[in-house]
Design an enzyme around this catalytic site. Structure first.
Site, PDB file in Angstrom:
ATOM      1  N   SER A 131       0.870  -1.173   0.000  1.00 43.57           N
ATOM      2  CA  SER A 131       0.000   0.000   0.000  1.00 43.57           C
ATOM      3  C   SER A 131       0.905   1.221   0.000  1.00 43.57           C
ATOM      4  O   SER A 131       2.069   1.127   0.420  1.00 43.57           O
ATOM      5  CB  SER A 131      -0.858   0.013   1.271  1.00 43.57           C
ATOM      6  OG  SER A 131      -1.531   1.241   1.404  1.00 43.57           O
ATOM      7  N   TYR A 144      -2.339  -1.046  10.990  1.00 45.08           N
ATOM      8  CA  TYR A 144      -2.379  -1.326   9.544  1.00 45.08           C
ATOM      9  C   TYR A 144      -1.051  -0.913   8.912  1.00 45.08           C
ATOM     10  O   TYR A 144      -0.452  -1.678   8.154  1.00 45.08           O
ATOM     11  CB  TYR A 144      -3.541  -0.566   8.886  1.00 45.08           C
ATOM     12  CG  TYR A 144      -3.583  -0.766   7.386  1.00 45.08           C
ATOM     13  CD1 TYR A 144      -3.884  -2.016   6.843  1.00 45.08           C
ATOM     14  CD2 TYR A 144      -3.294   0.278   6.512  1.00 45.08           C
ATOM     15  CE1 TYR A 144      -3.903  -2.218   5.464  1.00 45.08           C
ATOM     16  CE2 TYR A 144      -3.322   0.087   5.127  1.00 45.08           C
ATOM     17  CZ  TYR A 144      -3.622  -1.158   4.614  1.00 45.08           C
ATOM     18  OH  TYR A 144      -3.647  -1.358   3.248  1.00 45.08           O
TER      19      TYR A 144
HETATM   20  N1  LIG Z   1      -8.708  -0.411  -1.058  1.00 48.91           N
HETATM   21  C1  LIG Z   1      -7.672   0.374  -0.852  1.00 48.91           C
HETATM   22  O1  LIG Z   1      -7.809   1.624  -0.811  1.00 48.91           O
HETATM   23  C2  LIG Z   1      -6.290  -0.215  -0.688  1.00 48.91           C
HETATM   24  C3  LIG Z   1      -5.205   0.640  -0.712  1.00 48.91           C
HETATM   25  C4  LIG Z   1      -3.939   0.127  -0.553  1.00 48.91           C
HETATM   26  C5  LIG Z   1      -3.757  -1.226  -0.373  1.00 48.91           C
HETATM   27  N2  LIG Z   1      -4.826  -2.059  -0.343  1.00 48.91           N
HETATM   28  C6  LIG Z   1      -4.568  -3.491  -0.148  1.00 48.91           C
HETATM   29  O2  LIG Z   1      -5.083  -4.223  -1.228  1.00 48.91           O
HETATM   30  C7  LIG Z   1      -5.366  -5.568  -0.827  1.00 48.91           C
HETATM   31  C8  LIG Z   1      -6.751  -5.968  -1.316  1.00 48.91           C
HETATM   32  O3  LIG Z   1      -7.722  -5.205  -0.633  1.00 48.91           O
HETATM   33  P1  LIG Z   1      -9.029  -4.613  -1.338  1.00 48.91           P
HETATM   34  O4  LIG Z   1      -8.909  -3.148  -1.341  1.00 48.91           O
HETATM   35  O5  LIG Z   1      -9.301  -5.311  -2.605  1.00 48.91           O
HETATM   36  O6  LIG Z   1     -10.137  -4.947  -0.239  1.00 48.91           O
HETATM   37  P2  LIG Z   1     -11.245  -6.124  -0.163  1.00 48.91           P
HETATM   38  O7  LIG Z   1     -12.209  -6.008  -1.278  1.00 48.91           O
HETATM   39  O8  LIG Z   1     -11.746  -6.068   1.235  1.00 48.91           O
HETATM   40  O9  LIG Z   1     -10.390  -7.446  -0.406  1.00 48.91           O
HETATM   41  C9  LIG Z   1      -9.605  -8.041   0.560  1.00 48.91           C
HETATM   42  C10 LIG Z   1      -9.592  -9.527   0.321  1.00 48.91           C
HETATM   43  O10 LIG Z   1      -8.750 -10.138   1.301  1.00 48.91           O
HETATM   44  C11 LIG Z   1      -9.417 -11.273   1.790  1.00 48.91           C
HETATM   45  N3  LIG Z   1      -8.983 -11.641   3.137  1.00 48.91           N
HETATM   46  C12 LIG Z   1      -9.079 -10.962   4.295  1.00 48.91           C
HETATM   47  N4  LIG Z   1      -8.602 -11.680   5.326  1.00 48.91           N
HETATM   48  C13 LIG Z   1      -8.191 -12.860   4.795  1.00 48.91           C
HETATM   49  C14 LIG Z   1      -7.617 -14.037   5.333  1.00 48.91           C
HETATM   50  N5  LIG Z   1      -7.371 -14.179   6.638  1.00 48.91           N
HETATM   51  N6  LIG Z   1      -7.313 -15.059   4.483  1.00 48.91           N
HETATM   52  C15 LIG Z   1      -7.563 -14.957   3.165  1.00 48.91           C
HETATM   53  N7  LIG Z   1      -8.148 -13.891   2.603  1.00 48.91           N
HETATM   54  C16 LIG Z   1      -8.442 -12.853   3.406  1.00 48.91           C
HETATM   55  C17 LIG Z   1     -10.889 -10.922   1.774  1.00 48.91           C
HETATM   56  O11 LIG Z   1     -11.655 -12.115   1.791  1.00 48.91           O
HETATM   57  P3  LIG Z   1     -13.173 -12.149   2.336  1.00 48.91           P
HETATM   58  O12 LIG Z   1     -13.987 -11.585   1.217  1.00 48.91           O
HETATM   59  O13 LIG Z   1     -13.401 -13.598   2.602  1.00 48.91           O
HETATM   60  O14 LIG Z   1     -13.215 -11.306   3.571  1.00 48.91           O
HETATM   61  C18 LIG Z   1     -10.989 -10.139   0.470  1.00 48.91           C
HETATM   62  O15 LIG Z   1     -11.225 -11.011  -0.609  1.00 48.91           O
HETATM   63  C19 LIG Z   1      -5.205  -5.596   0.697  1.00 48.91           C
HETATM   64  O16 LIG Z   1      -3.958  -6.151   1.024  1.00 48.91           O
HETATM   65  C20 LIG Z   1      -5.247  -4.110   1.071  1.00 48.91           C
HETATM   66  O17 LIG Z   1      -4.569  -3.835   2.268  1.00 48.91           O
HETATM   67  C21 LIG Z   1      -6.097  -1.591  -0.499  1.00 48.91           C
END
Ligand SMILES: NC(=O)c1ccc[n+]([C@@H]2O[C@H](COP(=O)([O-])OP(=O)(O)OC[C@H]3O[C@@H](n4cnc5c(N)ncnc54)[C@H](OP(=O)(O)O)[C@@H]3O)[C@@H](O)[C@H]2O)c1
Length: 270
Positions: A131, A144
């Site tokens: 991130s 985080y």
């Molecule tokens: N959105 C942003 O603004 C942003 C910015 C920077 C970085 N990121 C990073 O991008 C990545 C993806 O996030 P996203 O934004 O796409 O959010 P998201 O839609 O909430 O996706 C996160 C995914 O991680 C899965 N997950 C959570 N805990 C888990 C576990 N213990 N084992 C396996 N899977 C797990 C969730 O599964 P479930 O559906 O089963 O809960 C979900 O599919 C993350 O690492 C996040 O920190 C996001």
């Protein structure tokens, strides 16, 4: 065609990436935790694989299943993650440990398991979704950011260790992206501060985050998945891809501003 495992493939950035890579002709194994997510992946020709990254047995079974079927694994994309937000005083150490278990150790667990195979096949690519929050912090995000700063350090150190085996380690540093991530982060933050000394500050920060999330400024997951696809295909990939809303400007401000000015900005801008 590459054989690719992506964690957290049921929603957001992970889902978008899995679908895009599948459309480019790769064979994708998508780590998921629910039947609903499994069905969604199957409809897109992606092979769902039950994978909670905190579960050692599921991680092992997932890697073994792929190796048994394919005899190789070319790319591991560590995408699973969530945001634990709230004041440090309000967060139990057990919750913080879980945050690190998912965002840092979950990634490390799978990396340890795939490395012997990648070394054996003399090549592979590990792409870690960090991130911009792995380089700069936001208000009430201590745990985080601690997890994502650790992902950055871990990945940079690992890159040197495995380069002699033809294995590359790449960091993706997304900025604000419209996914479920925000709701999870904000809900945690409000919940934990209720009745405590940080309640008002947390509520204000949570409202600010939700306003930002609802705005049109946020990047679509496709913007991030495009960078990930690039990192999969590039002959000479970059060590880090900075992509999505606010990522470059935040890094620039962090670079030029004195630390306490940046603190003020981060605290008062949401
Ligand atoms: N959105 C942003 O603004 C942003 C910015 C920077 C970085 N990121 C990073 O991008 C990545 C993806 O996030 P996203 O934004 O796409 O959010 P998201 O839609 O909430 O996706 C996160 C995914 O991680 C899965 N997950 C959570 N805990 C888990 C576990 N213990 N084992 C396996 N899977 C797990 C969730 O599964 P479930 O559906 O089963 O809960 C979900 O599919 C993350 O690492 C996040 O920190 C996001």
């Amino acid at each position: 065609m590459n054989i690719i495992l992506i964690t957290g493939a049921g929603s957001g950035i992970g889902y978008e990436t899995a679908v895009s890579l599948k459309a480019q002709g790769h064979k994708i194994y998508g780590g998921i935790r629910s039947q609903q997510a499994a069905d969604k992946l199957r409809q897109n020709g992606i092979i769902p694989i039950k994978l909670d990254v905190t579960n050692e047995i599921e991680c092992k079974q997932a890697v073994e299943f792929i190796i048994e079927n394919e005899k190789r694994l070319d790319v591991l994309i560590n995408n699973a993650g969530y945001g634990l937000f709230g004041a440090v005083e309000d967060i139990e150490i057990s919750e913080a440990m879980y945050q690190l278990d998912v965002n840092l150790f979950g990634m490390a667990r799978l990396i340890q398991m795939v490395l012997p195979f990648m070394r054996g096949q003399q090549g592979g690519r590990i792409i870690n979704i960090s991130s911009v929050g792995g380089r700069v912090v936001s208000y009430m995000g201590a745990w985080y950011h601690a997890s994502k700063y650790a992902v950055e350090a871990f990945s940079d150190a690992l890159r040197m260790e495995v380069s002699d085996f033809g294995i590359d380690v790449i960091l993706i540093e997304p900025g604000g992206t419209k996914t479920n991530w925000w709701e999870t982060a904000v809900k945690n933050m409000k919940l934990r501060s209720t009745g405590g000394v940080y309640e008002k500050a947390a509520e204000k920060a949570a409202d600010g985050m939700m306003k930002l999330y609802s705005s049109t400024l946020m990047s679509k997951p496709a913007v991030i998945s495009k960078a990930i696809v690039k990192a999969v295909h590039a002959k000479k990939p970059k060590a880090r891809y900075i992509v999505g809303f606010g990522s470059r400007s935040l890094l620039f401000l962090h670079f030029i501003l004195p630390v306490r000015w940046y603190d003020w900005l981060a605290k008062h801008s949401i």
